[in-house]
Design a protein around this motif. Structure first.
Motif, PDB file in Angstrom:
ATOM      1  N   TYR A   1       0.822  -1.211   0.000  1.00 23.57           N
ATOM      2  CA  TYR A   1       0.000   0.000   0.000  1.00 23.57           C
ATOM      3  C   TYR A   1       0.862   1.270   0.000  1.00 23.57           C
ATOM      4  N   ILE A   2       1.806   1.370   0.911  1.00 22.78           N
ATOM      5  CA  ILE A   2       2.620   2.586   1.017  1.00 22.78           C
ATOM      6  C   ILE A   2       3.426   2.815  -0.260  1.00 22.78           C
ATOM      7  N   SER A   3       3.955   1.755  -0.836  1.00 21.56           N
ATOM      8  CA  SER A   3       4.724   1.902  -2.076  1.00 21.56           C
ATOM      9  C   SER A   3       3.850   2.409  -3.216  1.00 21.56           C
ATOM     10  N   LEU A   4       2.636   1.893  -3.310  1.00 25.21           N
ATOM     11  CA  LEU A   4       1.710   2.353  -4.350  1.00 25.21           C
ATOM     12  C   LEU A   4       1.370   3.829  -4.147  1.00 25.21           C
ATOM     13  N   LYS A   5       1.103   4.185  -2.906  1.00 24.90           N
ATOM     14  CA  LYS A   5       0.775   5.570  -2.572  1.00 24.90           C
ATOM     15  C   LYS A   5       1.942   6.494  -2.922  1.00 24.90           C
ATOM     16  N   LYS A   6       3.143   6.092  -2.551  1.00 21.84           N
ATOM     17  CA  LYS A   6       4.328   6.912  -2.812  1.00 21.84           C
ATOM     18  C   LYS A   6       4.599   7.013  -4.310  1.00 21.84           C
ATOM     19  N   GLU A   7       4.425   5.920  -5.033  1.00 18.30           N
ATOM     20  CA  GLU A   7       4.632   5.960  -6.483  1.00 18.30           C
ATOM     21  C   GLU A   7       3.665   6.955  -7.130  1.00 18.30           C
ATOM     22  N   ASN A   8       2.397   6.908  -6.735  1.00 17.03           N
ATOM     23  CA  ASN A   8       1.426   7.844  -7.292  1.00 17.03           C
ATOM     24  C   ASN A   8       1.804   9.290  -6.956  1.00 17.03           C
ATOM     25  N   GLU A   9       2.210   9.539  -5.722  1.00 15.48           N
ATOM     26  CA  GLU A   9       2.611  10.900  -5.331  1.00 15.48           C
ATOM     27  C   GLU A   9       3.799  11.370  -6.165  1.00 15.48           C
ATOM     28  N   ASN A  10       4.814  10.527  -6.305  1.00 15.79           N
ATOM     29  CA  ASN A  10       6.012  10.908  -7.051  1.00 15.79           C
ATOM     30  C   ASN A  10       5.706  11.166  -8.521  1.00 15.79           C
ATOM     31  N   ARG A  11       4.897  10.317  -9.113  1.00 18.34           N
ATOM     32  CA  ARG A  11       4.563  10.504 -10.531  1.00 18.34           C
ATOM     33  C   ARG A  11       3.715  11.754 -10.739  1.00 18.34           C
TER      34      ARG A  11
ATOM     35  N   GLU B   1       2.961  13.361 -23.240  1.00 17.81           N
ATOM     36  CA  GLU B   1       3.416  11.971 -23.342  1.00 17.81           C
ATOM     37  C   GLU B   1       3.466  11.306 -21.969  1.00 17.81           C
ATOM     38  N   TYR B   2       4.023  12.014 -20.999  1.00 18.23           N
ATOM     39  CA  TYR B   2       4.139  11.439 -19.654  1.00 18.23           C
ATOM     40  C   TYR B   2       2.761  11.252 -19.032  1.00 18.23           C
ATOM     41  N   GLN B   3       1.892  12.214 -19.234  1.00 18.62           N
ATOM     42  CA  GLN B   3       0.532  12.103 -18.704  1.00 18.62           C
ATOM     43  C   GLN B   3      -0.159  10.853 -19.265  1.00 18.62           C
ATOM     44  N   GLU B   4      -0.024  10.627 -20.563  1.00 19.30           N
ATOM     45  CA  GLU B   4      -0.633   9.448 -21.191  1.00 19.30           C
ATOM     46  C   GLU B   4       0.019   8.160 -20.701  1.00 19.30           C
ATOM     47  N   GLN B   5       1.326   8.208 -20.516  1.00 21.41           N
ATOM     48  CA  GLN B   5       2.081   7.030 -20.074  1.00 21.41           C
ATOM     49  C   GLN B   5       1.680   6.604 -18.662  1.00 21.41           C
ATOM     50  N   ILE B   6       1.504   7.551 -17.748  1.00 23.91           N
ATOM     51  CA  ILE B   6       1.272   7.181 -16.348  1.00 23.91           C
ATOM     52  C   ILE B   6      -0.199   6.999 -15.991  1.00 23.91           C
ATOM     53  N   ALA B   7      -1.105   7.453 -16.821  1.00 24.83           N
ATOM     54  CA  ALA B   7      -2.534   7.364 -16.487  1.00 24.83           C
ATOM     55  C   ALA B   7      -2.976   5.948 -16.124  1.00 24.83           C
TER      56      ALA B   7
ATOM     57  N   LEU C   1      -1.182   3.429 -15.024  1.00 27.65           N
ATOM     58  CA  LEU C   1      -0.482   3.029 -13.800  1.00 27.65           C
ATOM     59  C   LEU C   1      -1.118   3.681 -12.571  1.00 27.65           C
ATOM     60  N   LEU C   2      -1.366   4.979 -12.656  1.00 30.34           N
ATOM     61  CA  LEU C   2      -2.005   5.683 -11.536  1.00 30.34           C
ATOM     62  C   LEU C   2      -3.373   5.080 -11.230  1.00 30.34           C
ATOM     63  N   ALA C   3      -4.129   4.783 -12.265  1.00 34.09           N
ATOM     64  CA  ALA C   3      -5.469   4.211 -12.071  1.00 34.09           C
ATOM     65  C   ALA C   3      -5.387   2.823 -11.439  1.00 34.09           C
ATOM     66  N   ALA C   4      -4.458   2.003 -11.910  1.00 36.88           N
ATOM     67  CA  ALA C   4      -4.298   0.659 -11.333  1.00 36.88           C
ATOM     68  C   ALA C   4      -3.865   0.736  -9.875  1.00 36.88           C
ATOM     69  N   ASN C   5      -2.917   1.611  -9.580  1.00 33.31           N
ATOM     70  CA  ASN C   5      -2.477   1.779  -8.189  1.00 33.31           C
ATOM     71  C   ASN C   5      -3.642   2.250  -7.320  1.00 33.31           C
ATOM     72  N   GLN C   6      -4.414   3.194  -7.828  1.00 32.96           N
ATOM     73  CA  GLN C   6      -5.536   3.735  -7.062  1.00 32.96           C
ATOM     74  C   GLN C   6      -6.596   2.655  -6.797  1.00 32.96           C
ATOM     75  N   ARG C   7      -6.855   1.812  -7.788  1.00 36.57           N
ATOM     76  CA  ARG C   7      -7.817   0.713  -7.595  1.00 36.57           C
ATOM     77  C   ARG C   7      -7.341  -0.259  -6.522  1.00 36.57           C
ATOM     78  N   GLU C   8      -6.057  -0.604  -6.558  1.00 38.67           N
ATOM     79  CA  GLU C   8      -5.507  -1.528  -5.558  1.00 38.67           C
ATOM     80  C   GLU C   8      -5.561  -0.896  -4.167  1.00 38.67           C
ATOM     81  N   MET C   9      -5.209   0.364  -4.070  1.00 39.24           N
ATOM     82  CA  MET C   9      -5.271   1.043  -2.776  1.00 39.24           C
ATOM     83  C   MET C   9      -6.712   1.096  -2.256  1.00 39.24           C
ATOM     84  N   ALA C  10      -7.656   1.368  -3.136  1.00 49.60           N
ATOM     85  CA  ALA C  10      -9.067   1.428  -2.729  1.00 49.60           C
ATOM     86  C   ALA C  10      -9.555   0.059  -2.262  1.00 49.60           C
TER      87      ALA C  10
END
Length: 145
Positions: free
Chosen positions: A12-22, A63-69, A71-80
């Motif tokens: 959980y913490i790693s997913l949260k931190k990855e989303n924050e950093n990205r 490009e970066y926004q499209e690339q991470i979208a 990943l951010l969504a998957a991380n958010q689903r797992e955290m939820a």
């Protein structure tokens, strides 16, 4: 849906931190794309090179926004899913020990058992740590159901 296990909780913490950093990197790229063109050292403005820099900055941001979208969504689903599983526990102490241990740590570090014991009981001796570990084990059994 797969059950929430200790391993999933620990991510959980790693997913949260990855989303924050990205998101922070995306904000920096967006800021670069919005800055006015830079002036050359001699004070003259060279529209062509500044325009190119701005276009590259906007392109990098998009490009970066499209690339991470995804990943951010998957991380958010797992955290939820993890948050929902913890919230569904009947015992508030079990919810609290899991939240403290796995979800509230900083810098991608789980809180230690002594830190969790102190946060919950304002005690951090061996007996308090033992009580926390037993409560944690019970919570893991119940959350896996």
């Amino acid at each position: 849906m797969e059950p929430v296990t200790k391993e999933r909780l620990a991510r959980y913490i790693s997913l949260k931190k990855e989303n924050e950093n990205r998101r922070e990197r995306l904000a920096r790229l967006e800021s670069n794309a919005e800055l006015p063109p830079m002036r050359e050292a001699d004070g003259n403005q060279h529209t062509g090179s500044s325009g190119d820099r701005m276009a590259r900055a906007v392109e990098s941001y998009l490009e970066y926004q499209e690339q991470i979208a995804p990943l951010l969504a998957a991380n958010q689903r797992e955290m939820a899913a993890i948050e929902d599983a913890v919230a569904a526990l009947a015992d508030p102490l079990e919810r609290e020990v899991l939240r403290l241990r796995y979800m509230d740590g900083e810098h991608c570090r789980l809180l230690s058992w002594r830190e969790v014991a102190w946060a919950m009981f304002k005690e951090a001796d061996d007996a308090a740590v033992y009580r926390i570990r037993r409560l944690h084990d019970k919570a893991l059994l119940n959350i896996a159901r």
